[in-house]
Design a protein around this motif. Structure first.
Motif, short mmCIF file in Angstrom:
data_model
loop_
_atom_site.label_atom_id
_atom_site.label_comp_id
_atom_site.label_asym_id
_atom_site.label_seq_id
_atom_site.Cartn_x
_atom_site.Cartn_y
_atom_site.Cartn_z
N GLY A 60 -31.74 57.32 -14.36
CA GLY A 60 -31.95 56.26 -15.34
C GLY A 60 -32.16 54.92 -14.67
O GLY A 60 -31.69 54.69 -13.55
N ASN A 61 -32.89 54.03 -15.35
CA ASN A 61 -33.19 52.71 -14.81
C ASN A 61 -33.23 51.67 -15.92
O ASN A 61 -33.51 51.98 -17.08
CB ASN A 61 -34.56 52.70 -14.09
CG ASN A 61 -34.63 53.69 -12.95
OD1 ASN A 61 -34.12 53.43 -11.87
ND2 ASN A 61 -35.26 54.82 -13.20
N VAL A 62 -32.98 50.42 -15.55
CA VAL A 62 -33.15 49.26 -16.42
C VAL A 62 -34.02 48.27 -15.66
O VAL A 62 -33.79 48.02 -14.46
CB VAL A 62 -31.79 48.62 -16.76
CG1 VAL A 62 -31.99 47.36 -17.59
CG2 VAL A 62 -30.89 49.60 -17.49
N GLY A 63 -35.03 47.71 -16.33
CA GLY A 63 -35.94 46.84 -15.59
C GLY A 63 -36.60 45.78 -16.42
O GLY A 63 -36.53 45.76 -17.66
N PHE A 64 -37.26 44.88 -15.70
CA PHE A 64 -38.08 43.82 -16.30
C PHE A 64 -39.48 43.91 -15.72
O PHE A 64 -39.66 44.10 -14.51
CB PHE A 64 -37.49 42.44 -16.01
CG PHE A 64 -36.23 42.14 -16.76
CD1 PHE A 64 -36.29 41.60 -18.04
CD2 PHE A 64 -35.00 42.41 -16.20
CE1 PHE A 64 -35.13 41.33 -18.75
CE2 PHE A 64 -33.84 42.15 -16.89
CZ PHE A 64 -33.91 41.60 -18.18
#
Length: 254
Positions: A204-208
């Motif tokens: 899983g990842n969180v990004g901009f």
């Protein structure tokens, strides 16, 4: 197995191309830092598979993104992931056969201890299939997203690298030295045959992202965790592999 991963991704991309408008398909690359560690499997802890700390390595991948709406897309990827862990200082190792002979039959300790450095370098080729959700900041070119999904991994490299010189100790506190003198621990051993070649897990990842007309750049942080114990046998305990990641990337719409 590497061919299976390649053909699987090729099939997935081909199927999506048959379903999706080309304007809703993007290709991209990403690369950055992997900070892996080895965790002891529940109920299988012993002095050999515990006490690991994180090491640093490379994480890189190529991916396709298939956009189904402004909110949702699917992102398959081929990812090179550094895994493993390290130990520095006083740690356990199996009692060598030549030292076991110093003890009466059946009384040799299972483990001895020494002060040295040890790194398990495990590198995997992984195929994650990620469900991706994104939100725009009104009319701004910035976009926030999260993605998550399962992965299939194949072990391509596995070495145990040790270094240093130390006395041998019979106790984990390092106070009871054996009368054998300092010994060298300089070694680089291929341990691939001791480990399962295949792993499955979750990523899983969180990004901009910053959007241009036909492309975007992004920065993201996340991680992966393998559900399967990596060792084939039980002599060294059982460990699960996983890593935290930080990556930057570029993608363009076809």
């Amino acid at each position: 197995m590497k061919k299976l991963i390649f053909y699987s991704l090729f099939l997935i991309i081909s199927l999506f191309f048959l379903k999706a408008d080309a304007q809703n398909v993007a290709l991209g690359i990403r690369g950055g830092l992997s900070i892996p560690n080895l965790t002891a499997g529940g109920g299988n802890e012993n002095p050999l598979n515990t006490g690991y700390s994180s090491r640093e390595g490379v994480d890189a991948g190529i991916f396709a993104e298939f956009k189904f709406s402004d909110l949702f897309s699917i992102q398959p990827m081929i990812e090179y992931s550094s895994q493993g862990g390290k130990k520095d200082g006083l740690q356990a190792f199996p009692t060598p056969a030549e030292l076991s002979a110093m003890y009466p039959p059946g009384q040799a300790p299972t483990y001895l201890y020494a002060k040295y450095n040890s790194t398990a370098k495990l590198n995997y080729l992984m195929l994650p299939i990620l469900a991706k959700f994104g939100w725009n900041f009104k009319s701004s070119p910035f976009r926030f997203y999260v993605d998550a999904g399962p992965f299939l991994g194949y072990l391509v490299y596995a070495h145990q690298i040790t270094s240093g010189t130390s006395d041998f100790y019979t106790d984990p506190a390092g106070t009871q030295a054996l009368p054998v003198g300092p010994q060298s621990f300089n070694s680089n051993d291929d341990i691939k045959d001791q480990l399962h070649k295949v792993n499955v897990g979750f990523e899983g990842n969180v990004g901009f992202a910053y959007k241009f007309k036909k492309s975007y750049i992004f920065i993201e942080g996340g991680g992966n965790y393998g559900f399967l114990n990596i060792q084939k046998g039980t002599a060294n305990g059982k460990n699960n592999a996983g890593a935290g990641t930080v990556a930057v990337g570029y993608s363009f719409w076809l």
